[in-house]
Design a protein around this motif. Structure first.
Motif, PDB file in Angstrom:
ATOM      1  N   SER A 129      50.638  32.596  49.819  1.00  0.00           N
ATOM      2  CA  SER A 129      50.804  31.205  49.385  1.00  0.00           C
ATOM      3  C   SER A 129      51.069  31.102  47.893  1.00  0.00           C
ATOM      4  O   SER A 129      50.973  30.019  47.316  1.00  0.00           O
ATOM      5  CB  SER A 129      49.547  30.397  49.738  1.00  0.00           C
ATOM      6  N   GLY A 130      51.388  32.248  47.264  1.00  0.00           N
ATOM      7  CA  GLY A 130      51.784  32.208  45.866  1.00  0.00           C
ATOM      8  C   GLY A 130      50.710  32.555  44.864  1.00  0.00           C
ATOM      9  O   GLY A 130      50.936  32.441  43.648  1.00  0.00           O
ATOM     10  N   TYR A 131      49.537  33.005  45.329  1.00  0.00           N
ATOM     11  CA  TYR A 131      48.471  33.406  44.404  1.00  0.00           C
ATOM     12  C   TYR A 131      48.666  34.867  44.001  1.00  0.00           C
ATOM     13  O   TYR A 131      49.181  35.671  44.769  1.00  0.00           O
ATOM     14  CB  TYR A 131      47.098  33.230  45.065  1.00  0.00           C
ATOM     15  N   HIS A 132      48.220  35.197  42.779  1.00  0.00           N
ATOM     16  CA  HIS A 132      48.286  36.579  42.314  1.00  0.00           C
ATOM     17  C   HIS A 132      46.924  36.972  41.735  1.00  0.00           C
ATOM     18  O   HIS A 132      46.145  36.124  41.291  1.00  0.00           O
ATOM     19  CB  HIS A 132      49.388  36.769  41.279  1.00  0.00           C
ATOM     20  N   GLU A 133      46.660  38.265  41.744  1.00  0.00           N
ATOM     21  CA  GLU A 133      45.365  38.784  41.292  1.00  0.00           C
ATOM     22  C   GLU A 133      45.235  38.656  39.771  1.00  0.00           C
ATOM     23  O   GLU A 133      46.194  38.881  39.024  1.00  0.00           O
ATOM     24  CB  GLU A 133      45.214  40.245  41.699  1.00  0.00           C
ATOM     25  N   ILE A 134      44.023  38.288  39.336  1.00  0.00           N
ATOM     26  CA  ILE A 134      43.691  38.227  37.922  1.00  0.00           C
ATOM     27  C   ILE A 134      42.339  38.905  37.713  1.00  0.00           C
ATOM     28  O   ILE A 134      41.693  39.348  38.670  1.00  0.00           O
ATOM     29  CB  ILE A 134      43.634  36.766  37.407  1.00  0.00           C
ATOM     30  N   ASP A 135      41.883  38.980  36.469  1.00  0.00           N
ATOM     31  CA  ASP A 135      40.575  39.565  36.171  1.00  0.00           C
ATOM     32  C   ASP A 135      39.452  38.644  36.649  1.00  0.00           C
ATOM     33  O   ASP A 135      39.647  37.429  36.837  1.00  0.00           O
ATOM     34  CB  ASP A 135      40.430  39.802  34.673  1.00  0.00           C
ATOM     35  N   ASP A 136      38.277  39.239  36.825  1.00  0.00           N
ATOM     36  CA  ASP A 136      37.065  38.483  37.172  1.00  0.00           C
ATOM     37  C   ASP A 136      36.863  37.375  36.132  1.00  0.00           C
ATOM     38  O   ASP A 136      36.791  37.623  34.943  1.00  0.00           O
ATOM     39  CB  ASP A 136      35.879  39.449  37.185  1.00  0.00           C
ATOM     40  N   TYR A 137      36.801  36.131  36.603  1.00  0.00           N
ATOM     41  CA  TYR A 137      36.621  35.021  35.677  1.00  0.00           C
ATOM     42  C   TYR A 137      35.294  34.284  35.880  1.00  0.00           C
ATOM     43  O   TYR A 137      34.961  33.375  35.098  1.00  0.00           O
ATOM     44  CB  TYR A 137      37.780  34.015  35.828  1.00  0.00           C
ATOM     45  N   ASN A 138      34.541  34.645  36.942  1.00  0.00           N
ATOM     46  CA  ASN A 138      33.324  33.869  37.209  1.00  0.00           C
ATOM     47  C   ASN A 138      32.086  34.712  37.533  1.00  0.00           C
ATOM     48  O   ASN A 138      31.007  34.169  37.746  1.00  0.00           O
ATOM     49  CB  ASN A 138      33.567  32.870  38.338  1.00  0.00           C
ATOM     50  N   GLY A 139      32.223  36.036  37.615  1.00  0.00           N
ATOM     51  CA  GLY A 139      31.061  36.880  37.849  1.00  0.00           C
ATOM     52  C   GLY A 139      30.459  36.785  39.227  1.00  0.00           C
ATOM     53  O   GLY A 139      29.283  37.145  39.424  1.00  0.00           O
ATOM     54  N   ASN A 140      31.210  36.345  40.223  1.00  0.00           N
ATOM     55  CA  ASN A 140      30.685  36.254  41.595  1.00  0.00           C
ATOM     56  C   ASN A 140      30.421  37.672  42.120  1.00  0.00           C
ATOM     57  O   ASN A 140      31.365  38.465  42.254  1.00  0.00           O
ATOM     58  CB  ASN A 140      31.690  35.530  42.484  1.00  0.00           C
ATOM     59  N   PRO A 141      29.152  38.028  42.451  1.00  0.00           N
ATOM     60  CA  PRO A 141      28.856  39.409  42.853  1.00  0.00           C
ATOM     61  C   PRO A 141      29.455  39.794  44.202  1.00  0.00           C
ATOM     62  O   PRO A 141      29.606  40.982  44.482  1.00  0.00           O
ATOM     63  CB  PRO A 141      27.322  39.433  42.896  1.00  0.00           C
ATOM     64  N   ARG A 142      29.801  38.805  45.055  1.00  0.00           N
ATOM     65  CA  ARG A 142      30.406  39.135  46.354  1.00  0.00           C
ATOM     66  C   ARG A 142      31.914  39.327  46.243  1.00  0.00           C
ATOM     67  O   ARG A 142      32.533  39.945  47.096  1.00  0.00           O
ATOM     68  CB  ARG A 142      30.133  38.019  47.362  1.00  0.00           C
ATOM     69  N   ALA A 143      32.509  38.749  45.240  1.00  0.00           N
ATOM     70  CA  ALA A 143      33.970  38.760  45.143  1.00  0.00           C
ATOM     71  C   ALA A 143      34.489  40.130  44.746  1.00  0.00           C
ATOM     72  O   ALA A 143      33.853  40.870  43.999  1.00  0.00           O
ATOM     73  CB  ALA A 143      34.436  37.714  44.137  1.00  0.00           C
ATOM     74  N   ARG A 144      35.655  40.458  45.288  1.00  0.00           N
ATOM     75  CA  ARG A 144      36.399  41.652  44.888  1.00  0.00           C
ATOM     76  C   ARG A 144      37.812  41.299  44.466  1.00  0.00           C
ATOM     77  O   ARG A 144      38.553  42.143  43.973  1.00  0.00           O
ATOM     78  CB  ARG A 144      36.436  42.669  46.038  1.00  0.00           C
ATOM     79  N   HIS A 145      38.177  40.050  44.718  1.00  0.00           N
ATOM     80  CA  HIS A 145      39.519  39.584  44.370  1.00  0.00           C
ATOM     81  C   HIS A 145      39.391  38.225  43.686  1.00  0.00           C
ATOM     82  O   HIS A 145      38.763  37.309  44.218  1.00  0.00           O
ATOM     83  CB  HIS A 145      40.399  39.452  45.622  1.00  0.00           C
TER      84      HIS A 145
END
Length: 321
Positions: A129-145
């Motif tokens: 849908s047009g999203y691209h990967e960026i650096d961790d911006y929120n520190g969510n411990p479950r997130a990997r993307h």
């Protein structure tokens, strides 16, 4: 027929609390740990900076999602969720498209979200849908993307708008300009391109397709890639009018000419709608005669595979991959 609608709600009302509880239960079942996502104040999901949407199917709540402000230019998607029975129908894409439109109306230039490695279906939706990967911006411990999408129009994008004769908004979408040939301007779309009818939730044509805005002719045509059942779908209209290089507007006159892929059948659709609207909207006699004449000419051309209804669309469809 079941009707999907999306409503602005409060994230703290009973329906929203129930959906949010199911969202957290789903996350816990996937990850099986006690790691907590970034904290969220429900006030962040309220106007003017945020929003909270609930999706209904035939009156039953089936999903939810919210936006919160990150900064003056950036919004973040939070708690996007669909009940299991509603999955597999592209409704998550519909809800995402609505959140993106709300973000644009609120003046945000980009939108962010995160997801974990145990939500592959969500990641696929975002990446297509047009999203691209960026650096961790929120520190969510479950997130990997961590992902981001630019909400601003891209160079070459064209806003395609069809209205009805009474002026109300009909089908509309934003499509990239592929190029131009002797037949007209060609625009591209994928199975993940949102189309809207008026203010209704977005829908997705389940095939790559290209749209031809003719240099001359009172119609707009869509050419669908295999194996989609309808190979060609042409809307009879007035002559499309360009408002600068990035917007084209036509008046849809109800009649549609189609060619089916396997059978080769060519048919005229929606004559009943045309007869209803010519009375209700007061089509002048010359508009009625012109629409019928255009429909007959298109039927003959499509049956004969006369260009651009032969092979002209093939290179443009190939360009879409």
């Amino acid at each position: 027929m079941p009707q999907v609608r999306i409503a602005l709600e409060d994230a703290d009302d009973p329906v929203s609390r129930e959906l949010t509880a199911e969202f957290f239960a789903d996350i816990a079942a996937r990850y099986g740990d006690a790691a907590s996502p970034p904290p969220l104040d429900l006030a962040e999901l309220r106007a003017p900076d945020g929003t909270w949407l609930v999706m209904y199917d035939d009156g039953e709540p089936i999903g939810c999602g919210g936006l919160r402000r990150c900064d003056d230019h950036t919004a973040e998607v939070r708690r996007l969720f669909l009940r299991p029975a509603a999955r597999g129908r592209k409704l998550a894409r519909t809800l995402m498209a609505e959140l993106e439109d709300v973000a644009r109306r609120r003046g945000y230039r980009r939108i962010r979200l995160d997801t974990g490695d145990r939500q592959p279906e969500a990641l696929r939706i975002y990446l297509t849908s047009g999203y691209h990967e960026i650096d961790d911006y929120n520190g969510n411990p479950r997130a990997r993307h961590w992902l981001e999408k630019d909400l601003m129009p891209r160079p070459g994008d064209v806003r395609v708008i069809a209205r009805k004769y009474d002026g109300r908004l009909h089908w509309h979408a934003t499509l990239p300009r592929l190029g131009e040939d002797e037949h007209g301007v060609w625009l591209g779309a994928t199975a993940y391109t949102p189309w809207r009818r008026g203010a209704e939730p977005a829908v997705f044509i389940p095939a790559t397709h290209v749209v031809l805005i003719p240099h001359s002719g009172d119609w707009v045509a869509a050419f669908n890639a295999a194996p989609f059942r309808t190979e060609i779908y042409i809307d009879v209209s007035d002559r499309p009018v360009w408002h600068g290089p990035d917007e084209v507007v036509s008046i849809d006159l109800d009649l549609d000419v189609v060619r089916r892929r396997e059978s080769g059948e060519v048919a005229l659709l929606d004559e009943d709608e045309f007869d209803e609207h010519r009375v209700a909207f007061g089509y002048p006699d010359d508009v009625v005669a012109g629409a019928r004449r255009t429909a007959e000419e298109l039927l003959a051309a499509v049956r004969a595979h006369a260009e651009p209804f032969g092979k002209a669309s093939a290179p443009w469809l190939e360009r879409m991959g």
